[in-house]
Design an enzyme around this catalytic site. Structure first.
Site, mmCIF file in Angstrom:
data_model
loop_
_atom_site.group_PDB
_atom_site.id
_atom_site.type_symbol
_atom_site.label_atom_id
_atom_site.label_comp_id
_atom_site.label_asym_id
_atom_site.label_seq_id
_atom_site.Cartn_x
_atom_site.Cartn_y
_atom_site.Cartn_z
ATOM 1 N N CYS A 593 0.844 -1.195 0.000
ATOM 2 C CA CYS A 593 0.000 0.000 0.000
ATOM 3 C C CYS A 593 0.881 1.247 0.000
ATOM 4 O O CYS A 593 1.354 1.694 1.053
ATOM 5 C CB CYS A 593 -0.937 0.011 1.214
ATOM 6 S SG CYS A 593 -2.058 1.428 1.267
ATOM 7 N N CYS A 596 -0.705 4.125 1.908
ATOM 8 C CA CYS A 596 -0.621 4.033 3.365
ATOM 9 C C CYS A 596 0.771 4.358 3.874
ATOM 10 O O CYS A 596 0.948 5.177 4.774
ATOM 11 C CB CYS A 596 -1.007 2.628 3.818
ATOM 12 S SG CYS A 596 -2.646 2.088 3.293
ATOM 13 N N ASP A 597 1.788 3.703 3.306
ATOM 14 C CA ASP A 597 3.122 3.725 3.890
ATOM 15 C C ASP A 597 4.118 4.594 3.144
ATOM 16 O O ASP A 597 5.254 4.761 3.604
ATOM 17 C CB ASP A 597 3.683 2.291 3.949
ATOM 18 C CG ASP A 597 2.747 1.344 4.684
ATOM 19 O OD1 ASP A 597 2.003 1.824 5.553
ATOM 20 O OD2 ASP A 597 2.759 0.137 4.392
#
Length: 805
Positions: A593, A596-597
């Protein structure tokens, strides 16, 4: 030159061109005077290179530079400004050096302000703390910055904005209460973070006074994130006595609750350690109690005054000191400062009947509030309405979503086993309420199906976690959904689209239930395979029993709902490579992701593995803040990516492509095994217990004619090689699927166009079970095709129920 020689030369040029990267090819062609602006993919560049080497006169050449002006043209005169007269009575200032100018001066001023506010000024960061978010009362304290909150007594989650505030909270509970501290590192763009957030809030309320729950936004508080070596989101860190004793990454609610409760019991257990004194929640030692204690042990009575002064607001520290010296501790009493709501944190005197805004109620009695308290209430409700724009406030908890009309009790099947477990009611199971249609999934497919079903009067129920599907986790702008734009020629993001869809379906009376579906069974399955396959309904018209598990609270009990039809719109989840080092380094540099990261690797070199639209989107997201992005693709062109996204990637100056590359191994140092209760020291550079951890490089095999091995140094690698449909919970129904797990529809092609908007029906091989979106579409996998298939599924459900009536 003969034809054979020309062919050999062309083959040699093509082989050499394929061995070069895109950047090298463009540089070589530019040195040959070839215009490369029309070449989009590497194949186009290789073809140009072969033609240029062959001496093809039709190769586009670079435009010549404009000719210089004629020498006989009249030169333009530039007036020389006259020097300003200096006042002889004023002191003469020496000229500034060239390096010191106004832009540099402004940048230096901004830098000094940043350093002062984050590392020097105790009121904002550094060793101090900023504002306490999430409620509670700020109490006087001797801790740096004066940060001290009793929100943990109210079961509230505090959003920590600065590194100084984070350290102050750890210090408070190390020296004063002895309670464990749980920290959630999250991001607003992270789908799993939004999924676990309601559960985290519910767990904090359930463990009020037993543990402290903090939240850290990695985008706003990057200093704390770096110091704690956070490499994936969500990441949960657990502290006891100021030391990190456990950590894990991922939205694992069971592990979160288990670790939190185990650590809370360990903090209270006085036998766990010879120096353990337990916890002292909102307690203090009074002068009278300390005098009695010293009289009992025949010690100097005047000593207690100095001890109380040194340990004001540090009850646990005082108890440890006395226990070490005397083997005993004095009695502690409750503090006079009692827990108060978020309103009193704003400096108001709230009445006992006031409802804390942090709890989400928003009601309460407002007549007794002061002007400051009313302003705080309005501000809190304003923030709640902003949060509601994503539609998360429209979800109903599973515990209150389904009620039996006969006895008004929940369909609680905590002891339900198999298909016919004990019913929680004292009357027959057939009398339970039967839903017309249950829609599993909260993305474009599920919400479109809910919209059409609601307008058809079917009273649909949407069951999905609050993160709402892949579209909600997209960090790039959505530009290809018709009619969706903000009016300023710029697109909007996935979360805003999903939020708008949720508000629209809620306006038509659709119930949104925050839950996971763990199993779907046929009502008549126990009567035999033949009758089950024929879709025989029960006496109440129900064909399916759907087992649900709450995704928004710490209550893990299951609920079984009976319904006449089910629409499966669960979408798909990320696929992994399965190579060496992938599992060991997951959460420490290896991720699926980028939204996300990705921010955690700002100004670092990262790798994206894949060649479809997902890989293109991830690369473009990462290129916003990464130093360099390298795409590893196993083919020589982006044949599965859209032309628009591929063109943006190939034209981006920070993105490089490794063609014909297959990842063999992720190399680095995985974190050492850690047991709950053993402290883990996080040092400089993110080292855990003195050992540096994380991804260091990706080993790639280049499968072209040279068949070489390349090692790409990087801090993170994002796997974007496709998705697997989420359909395993349908195994009990024996619905027909493809080898990849995609649901097959009778008249569609199943796993191809069947779910994307073709002419086939959306009903699967099981009567009453319908498929929409990516769960039945392995080809298109677009938000708009998913929405179209959701509308088709609702229309098919309406016809099916009408025919069965």
């Amino acid at each position: 030159m003969s034809l054979n020689e020309q062919a050999a030369a062309a083959a040699e040029s093509r082989l050499r061109g394929n061995s070069m990267s895109v950047g090298e090819l463009r540089g070589e062609l530019n040195s040959l005077g070839v215009d490369t602006r029309s070449a989009i993919e590497k194949n186009d560049l290789v073809a140009l290179y072969v033609r240029a080497k062959r001496g093809d006169p039709q190769v586009p050449t670079q435009r010549p530079a404009p000719a210089a002006a004629a020498s006989n043209s009249r030169p333009r005169t530039v007036p020389i400004p006259k020097p300003k007269r200096q006042d002889p009575y004023l002191p003469q200032m020496p000229p500034l050096p060239k390096e010191v100018n106004w832009p540099n001066g402004i940048m230096l001023l901004v830098l000094l302000m940043y350093v002062y506010s984050n590392f020097i000024n105790p009121a904002s960061s550094g060793e101090g703390g900023g504002s306490v978010g999430g409620g509670g009362t700020r109490l006087p304290s001797s801790y740096p910055g004066g940060v001290r909150s009793n929100a943990y007594l109210l079961g509230e989650v505090l959003d920590v904005g600065t590194n100084g505030e984070f350290k102050a909270h750890l210090k408070q509970h190390e020296e004063d209460t002895g309670l464990p501290v749980v920290v959630d590192f999250y991001s607003q763009s992270c789908g799993p973070c939004r999924q676990i957030a309601p559960y985290y809030k519910s767990l904090a309320a359930d463990m009020a006074g037993e543990a402290v729950f903090l939240k850290v936004d990695v985008n706003k508080n990057s200093v704390t994130s770096r110091e704690c070596n956070v490499r994936a989101m969500p990441t949960f860190l657990f502290y006891l006595n100021g030391k990190q004793v456990h950590r894990f990454s991922g939205a694992d609610s069971r592990q979160l609750e288990q670790a939190s409760r185990q650590l809370a019991e360990q903090a209270k257990d006085k036998k766990s350690d010879p120096s353990a004194v337990g916890t002292f929640v909102n307690q203090e030692v009074t002068p009278e109690s300390l005098s009695t204690f010293f009289a009992k042990h025949k010690s100097d009575a005047e000593e207690h005054l100095e001890l109380l002064k040194q340990h004001q607001g540090k009850t646990v520290s005082l108890m440890r000191l006395l226990f070490k010296k005397y083997g005993d501790v004095p009695a502690a009493v409750g503090r006079l400062d009692q827990p108060a709501s978020s309103d009193t944190a704003a400096g108001a005197a709230a009445t006992p009947t006031t409802t804390p805004t942090g709890g989400g109620g928003g009601g309460g009695v407002l007549e007794g509030l002061s002007t400051e308290a009313l302003k705080a209430e309005l501000a809190a409700r304003g923030s709640e309405s902003t949060e509601g724009a994503s539609g998360e406030d429209l979800f109903t908890p599973l515990s209150t979503a389904f009620h039996c009309p006969k006895c008004h009790l929940d369909h609680d099947h905590g002891d339900h086993h198999g298909h016919h477990g004990h019913h929680a009611h004292d009357h027959d199971h057939a009398h339970a309420h039967v839903e017309d249609v249950l829609i599993v999934g909260g993305g474009p497919a599920g919400l479109s199906a809910a919209l059409y079903a609601a307008r058809a009067g079917l009273n649909p129920v949407v069951v999905a976690p609050k993160e709402g599907g892949q579209l909600l986790g997209k960090g790039v702008d959505v530009e290809n959904y018709p009619g969706i734009f903000d009016g300023s020629a710029s697109a909007v993001t996935g979360p805003s689209i999903v939020g708008t869809m949720r508000q629209q379906v809620a306006g038509f009376g659709v119930r949104l239930v925050a839950a996971h579906v763990t199993n779907v069974t046929l009502v008549q399955q126990h009567l035999g395979k033949q009758r089950a396959a024929s879709g025989v309904a029960g006496s109440d018209g129900a064909r399916f029993e759907v087992t649900l598990q709450d995704s928004s609270s710490s209550d893990s009990k299951e609920v079984v709902v009976r319904c006449k039809a089910v629409v499966v719109a669960t979408g798909a989840e990320s696929r992994w490579l399965g190579v060496q080092g992938e599992h060991e380094l997951r959460g420490h540099g290896v991720s699926a992701c980028a939204t996300c990261d990705g921010y955690l690797y700002k100004d670092e070199s990262v790798v994206v593995v894949g060649g479809g639209d997902t890989a293109m989107e991830d690369a473009l997201v990462l290129a916003r803040f990464a130093k360099r992005v390298t795409i590893v693709h196993r083919k020589g062109k982006f044949d599965k990516a859209s032309h628009a996204l591929a063109s943006q990637v190939l034209a981006h100056e920070k993105i490089e492509v490794v063609w014909f590359g297959e990842v063999e191994k992720f190399e680095g140092k995985p974190p050492p095994p850690q047991q709950l209760g053993s402290s883990a020291e996080v040092g400089a550079g993110g080292a855990i217990n003195g050992v540096g951890v994380g991804l260091e490089m990706v080993r790639v095999r280049i499968t072209n004619a040279h068949n070489t091995i390349a090692r790409i140094p990087c801090k993170a690698a994002f796997v974007a090689i496709g998705h697997d449909p989420i359909t395993s919970f349908l195994n009990s129904t024996r619905a027909r699927t493809t080898r990849g797990g995609y649901l097959v529809t009778p008249e569609g092609s199943g796993g191809s166009a069947g779910g994307g908007g073709g002419g086939g029906s959306t009903m699967t091989s099981v009567p009453g079970l319908f498929a929409a979106g990516d769960a039945a579409d392995a080809i298109y996998r677009q938000a708009i095709t998913s929405a179209g298939s959701g509308a088709k599924a609702a229309l098919d459900v309406e016809r099916f129920l009408s025919a069965a009536a």
